[in-house]
Design a protein around this motif. Structure first.
Motif, PDB file in Angstrom:
ATOM      1  N   VAL A 238       0.835  -1.202   0.000  1.00  0.00           N
ATOM      2  CA  VAL A 238       0.000   0.000   0.000  1.00  0.00           C
ATOM      3  C   VAL A 238       0.866   1.248   0.000  1.00  0.00           C
ATOM      4  CG1 VAL A 238      -1.681   1.330   1.323  1.00  0.00           C
ATOM      5  CG2 VAL A 238      -1.892  -1.155   1.192  1.00  0.00           C
ATOM      6  N   GLU A 239       0.538   2.185  -0.902  1.00  0.00           N
ATOM      7  CA  GLU A 239       1.251   3.463  -0.930  1.00  0.00           C
ATOM      8  C   GLU A 239       0.875   4.278   0.299  1.00  0.00           C
ATOM      9  OE1 GLU A 239       1.683   7.455  -3.765  1.00  0.00           O
ATOM     10  OE2 GLU A 239       0.379   5.797  -4.361  1.00  0.00           O
ATOM     11  N   LYS A 240       1.878   4.615   1.088  1.00  0.00           N
ATOM     12  CA  LYS A 240       1.628   5.246   2.373  1.00  0.00           C
ATOM     13  C   LYS A 240       1.288   6.739   2.222  1.00  0.00           C
ATOM     14  CE  LYS A 240       2.312   1.498   4.613  1.00  0.00           C
ATOM     15  NZ  LYS A 240       3.425   1.261   5.524  1.00  0.00           N
ATOM     16  N   LEU A 241       0.459   7.196   3.153  1.00  0.00           N
ATOM     17  CA  LEU A 241       0.060   8.593   3.253  1.00  0.00           C
ATOM     18  C   LEU A 241       0.619   9.169   4.551  1.00  0.00           C
ATOM     19  CD1 LEU A 241      -3.676   8.008   2.304  1.00  0.00           C
ATOM     20  CD2 LEU A 241      -2.049   9.298   0.907  1.00  0.00           C
ATOM     21  N   PRO A 242       0.587  10.496   4.722  1.00  0.00           N
ATOM     22  CA  PRO A 242       0.997  11.049   6.023  1.00  0.00           C
ATOM     23  C   PRO A 242       0.176  10.439   7.152  1.00  0.00           C
ATOM     24  CG  PRO A 242       0.801  12.802   4.406  1.00  0.00           C
ATOM     25  CD  PRO A 242       0.261  11.562   3.746  1.00  0.00           C
ATOM     26  N   ALA A 243       0.829  10.125   8.246  1.00  0.00           N
ATOM     27  CA  ALA A 243       0.165   9.465   9.379  1.00  0.00           C
ATOM     28  C   ALA A 243      -0.637  10.472  10.188  1.00  0.00           C
ATOM     29  CB  ALA A 243       1.195   8.764  10.246  1.00  0.00           C
ATOM     30  N   SER A 244      -1.642  11.043   9.558  1.00  0.00           N
ATOM     31  CA  SER A 244      -2.486  12.059  10.188  1.00  0.00           C
ATOM     32  C   SER A 244      -3.935  11.607  10.110  1.00  0.00           C
ATOM     33  CB  SER A 244      -2.319  13.402   9.476  1.00  0.00           C
ATOM     34  OG  SER A 244      -3.227  14.358   9.959  1.00  0.00           O
ATOM     35  N   GLU A 245      -4.629  11.663  11.235  1.00  0.00           N
ATOM     36  CA  GLU A 245      -6.043  11.310  11.230  1.00  0.00           C
ATOM     37  C   GLU A 245      -6.793  12.220  10.269  1.00  0.00           C
ATOM     38  OE1 GLU A 245      -7.003  11.761  15.350  1.00  0.00           O
ATOM     39  OE2 GLU A 245      -6.775   9.613  15.729  1.00  0.00           O
ATOM     40  N   PRO A 246      -7.687  11.666   9.438  1.00  0.00           N
ATOM     41  CA  PRO A 246      -8.306  12.466   8.371  1.00  0.00           C
ATOM     42  C   PRO A 246      -9.402  13.402   8.880  1.00  0.00           C
ATOM     43  CG  PRO A 246      -9.215  10.262   8.363  1.00  0.00           C
ATOM     44  CD  PRO A 246      -8.119  10.259   9.398  1.00  0.00           C
ATOM     45  N   ILE A 247      -9.724  14.358   8.032  1.00  0.00           N
ATOM     46  CA  ILE A 247     -10.868  15.257   8.224  1.00  0.00           C
ATOM     47  C   ILE A 247     -11.874  14.945   7.132  1.00  0.00           C
ATOM     48  CG2 ILE A 247     -11.645  17.654   8.169  1.00  0.00           C
ATOM     49  CD1 ILE A 247      -8.911  18.458   9.279  1.00  0.00           C
ATOM     50  N   LEU A 248     -13.113  14.635   7.517  1.00  0.00           N
ATOM     51  CA  LEU A 248     -14.160  14.320   6.544  1.00  0.00           C
ATOM     52  C   LEU A 248     -14.870  15.586   6.107  1.00  0.00           C
ATOM     53  CD1 LEU A 248     -16.013  11.090   7.763  1.00  0.00           C
ATOM     54  CD2 LEU A 248     -14.054  11.300   6.248  1.00  0.00           C
ATOM     55  N   LEU A 249     -15.058  15.719   4.793  1.00  0.00           N
ATOM     56  CA  LEU A 249     -15.790  16.849   4.217  1.00  0.00           C
ATOM     57  C   LEU A 249     -16.945  16.279   3.402  1.00  0.00           C
ATOM     58  CD1 LEU A 249     -12.665  18.806   2.928  1.00  0.00           C
ATOM     59  CD2 LEU A 249     -13.988  19.366   4.955  1.00  0.00           C
ATOM     60  N   GLN A 250     -18.169  16.696   3.719  1.00  0.00           N
ATOM     61  CA  GLN A 250     -19.339  16.159   3.038  1.00  0.00           C
ATOM     62  C   GLN A 250     -20.485  17.153   3.108  1.00  0.00           C
ATOM     63  OE1 GLN A 250     -19.179  12.756   5.713  1.00  0.00           O
ATOM     64  NE2 GLN A 250     -21.175  13.342   6.569  1.00  0.00           N
ATOM     65  N   HIS A 251     -21.525  16.877   2.319  1.00  0.00           N
ATOM     66  CA  HIS A 251     -22.674  17.787   2.306  1.00  0.00           C
ATOM     67  C   HIS A 251     -23.662  17.455   3.425  1.00  0.00           C
ATOM     68  CE1 HIS A 251     -25.547  20.663   0.858  1.00  0.00           C
ATOM     69  NE2 HIS A 251     -26.469  19.728   0.692  1.00  0.00           N
ATOM     70  N   TYR A 252     -24.146  16.224   3.456  1.00  0.00           N
ATOM     71  CA  TYR A 252     -25.070  15.823   4.513  1.00  0.00           C
ATOM     72  C   TYR A 252     -24.350  15.711   5.859  1.00  0.00           C
ATOM     73  CZ  TYR A 252     -28.707  14.282   1.178  1.00  0.00           C
ATOM     74  OH  TYR A 252     -29.669  14.225   0.219  1.00  0.00           O
ATOM     75  N   PRO A 253     -24.979  16.125   6.938  1.00  0.00           N
ATOM     76  CA  PRO A 253     -24.426  15.841   8.271  1.00  0.00           C
ATOM     77  C   PRO A 253     -24.573  14.350   8.589  1.00  0.00           C
ATOM     78  CG  PRO A 253     -26.039  17.646   8.335  1.00  0.00           C
ATOM     79  CD  PRO A 253     -26.178  16.975   7.011  1.00  0.00           C
ATOM     80  N   LEU A 254     -23.744  13.873   9.515  1.00  0.00           N
ATOM     81  CA  LEU A 254     -23.980  12.535  10.044  1.00  0.00           C
ATOM     82  C   LEU A 254     -25.303  12.528  10.804  1.00  0.00           C
ATOM     83  CD1 LEU A 254     -20.538  11.251  11.388  1.00  0.00           C
ATOM     84  CD2 LEU A 254     -21.466  11.164   9.074  1.00  0.00           C
ATOM     85  N   TYR A 255     -25.782  11.332  11.089  1.00  0.00           N
ATOM     86  CA  TYR A 255     -27.094  11.207  11.710  1.00  0.00           C
ATOM     87  C   TYR A 255     -27.146  11.914  13.070  1.00  0.00           C
ATOM     88  CZ  TYR A 255     -31.146   9.317  14.071  1.00  0.00           C
ATOM     89  OH  TYR A 255     -32.325   9.207  14.763  1.00  0.00           O
ATOM     90  N   ARG A 256     -28.187  12.696  13.260  1.00  0.00           N
ATOM     91  CA  ARG A 256     -28.586  13.215  14.564  1.00  0.00           C
ATOM     92  C   ARG A 256     -30.094  13.384  14.535  1.00  0.00           C
ATOM     93  NH1 ARG A 256     -25.650  18.014  12.576  1.00  0.00           N
ATOM     94  NH2 ARG A 256     -27.087  19.736  12.109  1.00  0.00           N
ATOM     95  N   LYS A 257     -30.721  13.304  15.691  1.00  0.00           N
ATOM     96  CA  LYS A 257     -32.182  13.304  15.747  1.00  0.00           C
ATOM     97  C   LYS A 257     -32.777  14.624  15.264  1.00  0.00           C
ATOM     98  CE  LYS A 257     -32.641   9.939  19.502  1.00  0.00           C
ATOM     99  NZ  LYS A 257     -33.140   9.692  20.883  1.00  0.00           N
ATOM    100  N   ASN A 258     -32.188  15.716  15.717  1.00  0.00           N
ATOM    101  CA  ASN A 258     -32.674  17.046  15.362  1.00  0.00           C
ATOM    102  C   ASN A 258     -31.604  18.063  15.746  1.00  0.00           C
ATOM    103  OD1 ASN A 258     -32.933  17.361  18.222  1.00  0.00           O
ATOM    104  ND2 ASN A 258     -35.013  16.539  18.106  1.00  0.00           N
ATOM    105  N   ASP A 259     -31.965  19.325  15.751  1.00  0.00           N
ATOM    106  CA  ASP A 259     -31.018  20.393  16.105  1.00  0.00           C
ATOM    107  C   ASP A 259     -31.250  20.926  17.521  1.00  0.00           C
ATOM    108  OD1 ASP A 259     -29.406  20.432  13.931  1.00  0.00           O
ATOM    109  OD2 ASP A 259     -30.283  22.189  12.969  1.00  0.00           O
ATOM    110  N   ALA A 260     -31.895  20.108  18.347  1.00  0.00           N
ATOM    111  CA  ALA A 260     -32.265  20.578  19.690  1.00  0.00           C
ATOM    112  C   ALA A 260     -31.047  20.955  20.526  1.00  0.00           C
ATOM    113  CB  ALA A 260     -33.079  19.505  20.410  1.00  0.00           C
ATOM    114  N   GLU A 261     -29.918  20.275  20.312  1.00  0.00           N
ATOM    115  CA  GLU A 261     -28.721  20.543  21.104  1.00  0.00           C
ATOM    116  C   GLU A 261     -27.849  21.649  20.512  1.00  0.00           C
ATOM    117  OE1 GLU A 261     -28.348  19.093  24.038  1.00  0.00           O
ATOM    118  OE2 GLU A 261     -30.249  18.063  23.639  1.00  0.00           O
ATOM    119  N   CYS A 262     -28.248  22.197  19.376  1.00  0.00           N
ATOM    120  CA  CYS A 262     -27.442  23.221  18.698  1.00  0.00           C
ATOM    121  C   CYS A 262     -27.721  24.581  19.324  1.00  0.00           C
ATOM    122  CB  CYS A 262     -27.765  23.262  17.202  1.00  0.00           C
ATOM    123  SG  CYS A 262     -27.617  21.654  16.391  1.00  0.00           S
ATOM    124  N   SER A 263     -26.684  25.391  19.421  1.00  0.00           N
ATOM    125  CA  SER A 263     -26.839  26.713  20.018  1.00  0.00           C
ATOM    126  C   SER A 263     -26.082  27.737  19.195  1.00  0.00           C
ATOM    127  CB  SER A 263     -26.318  26.708  21.470  1.00  0.00           C
ATOM    128  OG  SER A 263     -24.950  26.339  21.504  1.00  0.00           O
TER     129      SER A 263
END
Length: 398
Positions: A238-263
């Motif tokens: 396997v061609e190695k990459l920098p040993a850095s935990e990735p950052i995910l970029l996407q349009h949809y948010p991951l699952y959450r019930k609603n925005d009740a906890e958002c402030s």
């Protein structure tokens, strides 16, 4: 009285009338220049890049000067030919163009990420309408060679899952030189770009292809993060990459019930916070969300789609930031995220754009002042000084 006032104006010397007209033109021009140009510099000039330091295990401190400076915005929704009124287009697109160009000039980021829904009607636009939308986007979001622009696909760009076709996906990827399930590495930082519309999980051809790419990327990243003395036959080729935990970029948010906890002032309105989110429509399904966390173990997730801000923790430790819309059409107080990122750490700061309501208030106040000045000039409105003088004269006479 109106006749006498008009007569008075006509009797004024031409030089005085022209001088007054010139003052009015200068006043109106000054208001326009401030509201349509200078206000963006005044507001965005107050934004500052957050400071970040690397982890202790790196052996040396990584200052903010060495960090990757990234701007993250979402949901520009450039209006199309079907739903877009010409004045709505003019107003909203000018606001986004001035905001983006001012931010680039003042902040000089290394990279800009746009988290989907670039267009409002990409899901059904004809080839001609698509070409026009792309042309306008390139004009509004032009950038210098010193800055990189990376665009993520959204449901309004290619349609929801049931509307998504190979033609629409290829059309989008050709314009933005992007493939679903792509990994880019900048300054030792791994970013995974996810086509969240293809995370339906129903085995469709586009979904299978997208998930296969993500699984392959996950394998590469996991192999790259293993310690040198760790033996794993599956990682030998396997061609190695920098040993850095990735950052995910996407349009949809991951699952959450609603925005009740958002402030925060740019979170969802109170009346909408408790409305349940629909899986695969408002957010990813629980299954797809768990897959992405298992595959990548990201240190940060950035998403859009909801048009409102939110910060949640997944698995008790993985932060997800939902980025609000960049357009006045979707928010009175649009904003973007400024991120200083290193291979081991990150720091985020929100930068608000001018509020549409405040710009409107300035115009209303200027309009009212303009009317007062004109009425006072034609003597339909008695200046306060002369009004007080008349009262004093009448009082003395009595």
């Amino acid at each position: 009285m109106l006749t006498s006032s008009l007569t008075t104006v006509k009797n004024l010397p031409l030089k005085k009338r022209l001088c007054f007209l010139l003052k009015l033109v200068c006043f109106v021009t000054s208001v326009l220049i401030f509201c349509e140009f200078l206000i963006y510099y005044v507001v965005i000039f107050q934004c500052r890049w957050p400071e970040v330091k690397g982890g202790a295990h790196t052996g040396e401190k990584e200052t903010s000067d060495l960090a990757l400076k990234a701007i993250i915005l979402a949901d520009t929704h450039l209006l199309g030919e079907i739903k877009g009124h010409w004045f709505d287009k003019l107003r909203r697109e000018w606001q986004m163009e001035r905001s983006f160009q001012t931010a680039l000039w003042l902040l000089q980021p290394d990279i800009v990420f746009i988290l989907g829904d670039i267009f409002d009607e990409g899901k059904w636009s004809s080839p001609q309408a698509w070409a026009d939308d792309v042309r306008r986007f390139r004009k509004m979001f032009k950038y210098p060679v010193s800055t990189e622009l990376v665009v993520i696909v959204g449901n309004h760009d290619i349609g929801f899952h049931y509307e998504m076709t190979t033609y629409k996906v290829n059309r989008f990827e050709k314009v933005f030189n992007l493939t679903s399930g792509k990994l880019i590495t900048r300054k030792g930082i791994n970013f995974v770009l996810v086509n969240s519309i293809a995370m339906e999980g129903d085995g469709c051809a586009l979904c299978r292809t997208s998930e296969a790419k993500l699984v392959a990327l996950s394998h590469r990243l996991n192999c790259s993060q293993q310690k040198p003395n760790h033996s794993n036959k599956g990682c030998s080729d396997v061609e190695k990459l920098p040993a850095s935990e990735p950052i995910l970029l996407q349009h949809y948010p991951l699952y959450r019930k609603n925005d009740a906890e958002c402030s925060g002032e740019d979170s969802a309105p109170p009346g909408e916070k408790n409305i349940p989110f629909k899986e695969k429509y408002d957010v990813l399904s629980q299954e797809a969300s768990q897959k992405l966390i298992w595959w990548f173990h990201p240190r940060l997730i950035l998403s859009g789609h909801t048009h409102s801000a939110c910060e949640v923790l997944h698995a008790g430790k993985i932060p997800e930031i939902s980025v609000p819309s960049f357009s006045w059409r979707n928010r009175n107080n649009p904003s973007f995220i400024m991120g200083s990122i290193t291979p081991t750490d990150f720091s985020l700061q929100k930068c608000f754009l001018p509020y549409e309501s405040r710009v409107f208030t300035i115009y209303c106040a200027a309009g009212a002042l303009l009317v007062i000045l004109i009425l006072a000039h034609v003597q339909l409105l008695t200046p306060p000084f002369y009004f007080a003088q008349r009262l004093i004269s009448k009082h003395k006479a009595v």
